[in-house]
Design a protein around this motif. Sequence first.
Motif, short mmCIF file in Angstrom:
data_model
loop_
_atom_site.label_atom_id
_atom_site.label_comp_id
_atom_site.label_asym_id
_atom_site.label_seq_id
_atom_site.Cartn_x
_atom_site.Cartn_y
_atom_site.Cartn_z
N LEU A 29 0.86 -1.17 0.00
CA LEU A 29 0.00 0.00 0.00
C LEU A 29 0.90 1.23 0.00
N MET A 31 1.80 4.68 0.94
CA MET A 31 1.44 5.67 1.95
C MET A 31 2.40 6.84 1.85
N ASP A 72 -6.72 1.24 11.13
CA ASP A 72 -7.40 0.88 9.89
C ASP A 72 -8.69 1.69 9.80
N GLY A 75 -9.55 2.83 4.65
CA GLY A 75 -9.12 3.55 3.46
C GLY A 75 -9.88 4.83 3.18
N ASN A 101 -4.49 3.85 7.68
CA ASN A 101 -5.15 3.45 6.44
C ASN A 101 -6.36 4.38 6.31
N LEU A 120 -2.66 7.42 4.02
CA LEU A 120 -2.98 7.35 2.59
C LEU A 120 -3.03 8.73 1.97
N VAL A 141 -5.51 -5.53 5.77
CA VAL A 141 -5.35 -4.34 4.95
C VAL A 141 -4.65 -4.78 3.67
N THR A 142 -5.31 -4.59 2.54
CA THR A 142 -4.81 -5.04 1.23
C THR A 142 -4.27 -6.46 1.30
#
Length: 172
Positions: A29, A31, A72, A75, A101, A120, A141-142
């Motif tokens: 991910l 970031m 989390d 997103g 996230n 993010l 997460v992902t």
Amino acid sequence: MNQKKELLALDITPDLCDHYEQEVRWLPLSMQDYGGRSVFYGQVVTLRCFEDNSLVRDILAAPGKGKVLFIDGHGSCHRALLGDQLALLALDNGWEGIVINGAARDVATLGSLDIGVKALGVCPIKTVKRQTGEENVTLTVTDTLVYPGDMIYADRNGILFSKTALDLSVIA
């Protein structure tokens, strides 16, 4: 100079991947770095919440020496889960860093603080306060599992997790 200060200018995750390939999990991910410290690591404390940072304040008000809060926020970048006041609280309580996230705000101030902050993106809008969320739960997460108590290692190359603390003397 102590080892932590020396690591501030290094890329640690590539070397950790090279030496501990079978023991680390990479978070795929992208970031952004918003804190004043781009390299940080510590024991993971997890929080799952959606557009409500009430529990973020509660967690960061506790002693955090050697710990990194992983939030989390599903997103969502519609509301910021961390701003300058919460980052200052974390810094005062010894936290190493915060990974979100989701979104952060007050990023000019965050960049002046000696704490790691990855998110993010940014959003100037504060969250609602409903006291909702789940602390110290396993996150996905992902497709990457984030367990409370794991170790997290973060730099500009990305984020790694391991079940145990890794020997940082392998870093070139």
